[in-house]
Design an enzyme around this catalytic site. Structure first.
Site, short mmCIF file in Angstrom:
data_model
loop_
_atom_site.label_atom_id
_atom_site.label_comp_id
_atom_site.label_asym_id
_atom_site.label_seq_id
_atom_site.Cartn_x
_atom_site.Cartn_y
_atom_site.Cartn_z
N CYS A 174 -12.88 -77.87 -2.93
CA CYS A 174 -11.77 -78.21 -2.14
C CYS A 174 -11.69 -79.10 -2.34
O CYS A 174 -12.15 -79.86 -2.30
CB CYS A 174 -13.23 -78.24 -0.53
N CYS A 220 -14.04 -84.17 3.34
CA CYS A 220 -15.05 -84.09 4.87
C CYS A 220 -16.21 -84.67 4.45
O CYS A 220 -16.03 -84.38 3.28
CB CYS A 220 -14.59 -82.84 4.96
N CYS A 263 -19.39 -82.43 3.62
CA CYS A 263 -19.44 -81.30 2.82
C CYS A 263 -19.62 -81.20 1.38
O CYS A 263 -19.11 -82.16 1.08
CB CYS A 263 -17.91 -80.54 3.05
N CYS A 279 -18.63 -63.70 10.45
CA CYS A 279 -18.83 -65.01 9.84
C CYS A 279 -18.13 -65.13 9.12
O CYS A 279 -18.63 -65.47 8.09
CB CYS A 279 -19.17 -65.79 10.87
N CYS A 321 -15.28 -62.61 12.62
CA CYS A 321 -15.08 -64.49 13.13
C CYS A 321 -14.25 -65.07 11.65
O CYS A 321 -14.84 -64.93 10.58
CB CYS A 321 -15.70 -65.42 13.45
N CYS A 339 -13.04 -70.99 18.23
CA CYS A 339 -14.60 -71.51 18.19
C CYS A 339 -13.82 -73.31 17.36
O CYS A 339 -13.90 -72.86 16.59
CB CYS A 339 -15.61 -70.61 17.21
N ARG A 395 -23.73 -73.34 20.98
CA ARG A 395 -23.85 -72.33 19.43
C ARG A 395 -24.61 -73.70 18.65
O ARG A 395 -24.04 -75.07 18.54
CB ARG A 395 -22.86 -71.72 18.66
#
Ligand code: SAM
Ligand code: DTB
Ligand code: SF4
Length: 329
Positions: free
Chosen positions: A56, A60, A63, A100, A131, A191, A263
């Site tokens: 990616c 972040c 991550c 998801c 999702c 979400c 959640r």
């Protein structure tokens, strides 16, 4: 005004005061509100699948999938449709009602979106809710996802606006708010939540919760993740979080977003049964089910079924009759 009123004008000082309440008073308040809005003995369950892993371009700091960090993750191309259908069917057979799918993208190209749309349609055809979490979306892309029948879009604010640039520099807080606006405007369930345990202060937690609760509509689902420390990421070795602080965060999310599903998200593998039980008592009423999150581990299904059975919790997402009872005692 009742305790469970829906408000969008929360002041930071009010949220900080909630976070600092005596623990028993806070949990009693959260549980009382929870009971006004939900069955306290039901937890919604979803299964996660990483449909495109690693490489990616975003940075972040937590991550495993960022190309900027040297983690030992195996990169994968977008999974073929058939493989996604098989995984969703397996999740359904294990009792999950929502599937998801997550992709390690800054944003999907229109060509990639076509492929994800096929996945959404195929998973829906299995009778499951869908999702996806694909990074930033344009208004047009969001409309297309709605047309495909997508039920939820996950896009987290992650942390407070104040702490944000200590964690991510390649996309802004406003970029995230824009995507959430597109999702909301398209009529897809939102979400959105964040991560606790990245070295943020209590004020940052209050500020994240304030951002979420003061959106024009509360996200239907609010994932509260506890940082999973991944070797090779900048946040590996961040100061360990006191789990009581995590439980407090769940309780305050329940109080200020009373109608939302809260959640208990990443980090459960590092929590005791007792910590998770207190999270449910504080108002968490959904979890990810299955032994893998996107790239990191989650408690295995049997452990979760035993835990739910011990707590007398019914997994509300299960299609088949009460799988928790199918277990040997
Ligand atoms: N690339 C997309 C994006 O960032 O929007 C979707 C996938 S991303 C992995 C989804 C969310 O997972 C992140 O926003 C973050 O809140 C959460 N997450 C990722 N890695 C995590 C970790 N190590 N610990 C806790 N939560 C994590
Ligand atoms: C969310 O808030 N948590 C999930 C989901 N949304 C996509 C992801 C957690 C990821 C944890 C780290 C990993 O497995 O890579
Ligand atoms: Fe990429 Fe999402 Fe990971 Fe950020 S959280 S590096 S955008 S996969």
């Amino acid at each position: 005004m009742t305790d469970s009123s829906i408000r969008h004008n929360w002041q930071l000082s009010e949220i900080s005061a909630l976070l600092e309440m005596p623990f028993n008073d806070l949990l009693f308040k959260a549980q009382s509100i929870h009971r006004q809005m939900f069955n306290p003995n039901e937890v919604q369950i979803s299964t996660l699948l990483s449909i495109k892993t690693g490489a990616c371009p975003e940075d972040c700091g937590y991550c495993s999938q960022s190309a900027k960090h040297d983690t030992s993750l195996e990169k994968e191309r977008l999974l073929p449709l058939q493989q996604v259908i098989e995984q969703a069917a397996e999740a359904r057979a294990n009792g999950s009602s929502r599937f998801c799918m997550g992709a390690a993208w800054r944003n999907p190209t229109d060509k990639n979106l076509d492929k994800v749309i096929d996945m959404v349609k195929a998973v829906k055809a299995l009778g499951m809710e869908t999702c996806v979490t694909l990074g930033m979306l344009t208004a047009e892309q969001t409309r297309r996802m709605k047309e495909a029948g997508l039920d939820y879009y996950n896009h987290n604010l992650d942390t407070s606006p104040e702490f944000y640039d200590k964690v991510i520099t390649t996309r802004t807080y406003d970029d995230r708010l824009d995507t959430l606006e597109h999702v909301r405007d398209a009529g897809i369930n939102v979400c959105s939540g964040g991560i606790i345990g990245m070295g943020e202060t209590e004020k940052d937690r209050a500020s994240l919760l304030q951002q979420l609760a003061n959106l024009p509509a509360h996200p239907q689902s609010v994932p509260i993740n506890m940082l999973v420390q991944v070797e090779g990421t900048p946040l590996f070795n961040a100061d360990k979080l006191d789990h009581l602080e995590f439980i407090r965060t769940i309780a305050v999310a329940r109080i200020i977003m009373p109608a939302s599903y809260v959640r208990l998200s990443a980090g459960r593998s590092d929590m005791s049964d007792e910590t998770q039980a207190l999270c449910f008592f504080a108002g968490a009423n959904s979890i990810f089910y299955g032994d893998k999150l996107l790239t990191t581990e989650n408690p295995d299904e049997n452990h979760d079924l035993h835990l739910m059975k011990k707590l007398g919790i019914t997994p509300s997402g299960f299609k088949s009759a009460e799988p928790a009872d199918q277990l040997a005692s």
